[in-house]
Design a protein around this motif. Structure first.
Motif, short mmCIF file in Angstrom:
data_model
loop_
_atom_site.label_atom_id
_atom_site.label_comp_id
_atom_site.label_asym_id
_atom_site.label_seq_id
_atom_site.Cartn_x
_atom_site.Cartn_y
_atom_site.Cartn_z
N GLN A 152 28.08 -22.94 47.58
CA GLN A 152 27.38 -23.67 46.54
C GLN A 152 27.66 -23.06 45.17
O GLN A 152 27.65 -23.76 44.16
CB GLN A 152 25.87 -23.66 46.81
N ASP A 153 27.94 -21.77 45.11
CA ASP A 153 28.19 -21.10 43.84
C ASP A 153 29.58 -21.42 43.27
O ASP A 153 29.78 -21.33 42.08
CB ASP A 153 28.05 -19.59 43.99
N GLN A 154 30.52 -21.80 44.12
CA GLN A 154 31.87 -22.07 43.64
C GLN A 154 31.86 -23.36 42.83
O GLN A 154 31.32 -24.38 43.26
CB GLN A 154 32.84 -22.21 44.80
N PRO A 155 32.46 -23.34 41.64
CA PRO A 155 32.48 -24.55 40.83
C PRO A 155 33.42 -25.59 41.42
O PRO A 155 34.38 -25.27 42.12
CB PRO A 155 33.00 -24.05 39.48
N THR A 156 33.15 -26.82 41.13
CA THR A 156 33.99 -27.91 41.59
C THR A 156 35.27 -27.91 40.74
O THR A 156 35.22 -27.86 39.53
CB THR A 156 33.28 -29.26 41.43
N THR A 157 36.42 -27.96 41.42
CA THR A 157 37.69 -27.93 40.70
C THR A 157 38.19 -29.35 40.46
O THR A 157 37.72 -30.31 41.08
CB THR A 157 38.75 -27.14 41.48
N LEU A 158 39.15 -29.46 39.57
CA LEU A 158 39.74 -30.75 39.28
C LEU A 158 40.45 -31.31 40.50
O LEU A 158 40.43 -32.52 40.74
CB LEU A 158 40.73 -30.61 38.12
N LYS A 159 41.02 -30.42 41.31
CA LYS A 159 41.70 -30.84 42.53
C LYS A 159 40.72 -31.53 43.48
O LYS A 159 41.07 -32.50 44.14
CB LYS A 159 42.34 -29.62 43.20
N ASP A 160 39.50 -31.04 43.53
CA ASP A 160 38.49 -31.64 44.40
C ASP A 160 38.08 -33.02 43.88
O ASP A 160 37.75 -33.91 44.67
CB ASP A 160 37.26 -30.74 44.49
#
Length: 88
Positions: A18-26
């Motif tokens: 949950q702490d990992q930011p959402t990347t553009l790839k996602d």
């Protein structure tokens, strides 16, 4: 003696996801991502081809200059070794 308390590592693993930011790839769809990768590959190929062309032009210019010098008697005379005894 006091009893030791055990902590479970499972909540930490969930928090890390949950702490990992959402990347553009996602966020991008797979077809858009494929198009971007293809475009990047094309750009790399074009750059490699441009560098190869520049290298070939430089090589041709160097050969042309060497050929011009080989026909220039003054250049050959100035750059030849003056030890004529070797060629007797």
């Amino acid at each position: 003696m006091a009893k030791s308390k055990r902590h479970t590592p499972a909540p930490k693993a969930q928090n890390q996801n949950q702490d990992q930011p959402t990347t553009l790839k996602d966020l991008l769809s797979s077809d858009v991502l494929e198009k971007l990768k293809a475009q990047a590959d094309e750009a790399k190929a074009a750059e490699a081809q441009r560098k190869e062309q520049e290298r070939l032009q430089a090589e041709e210019a160097r050969k042309a200059e060497q050929k011009r010098r080989d026909n220039d008697f003054e250049y050959l005379l100035n750059n030849s070794s003056m030890d004529w005894k070797k060629h007797k």
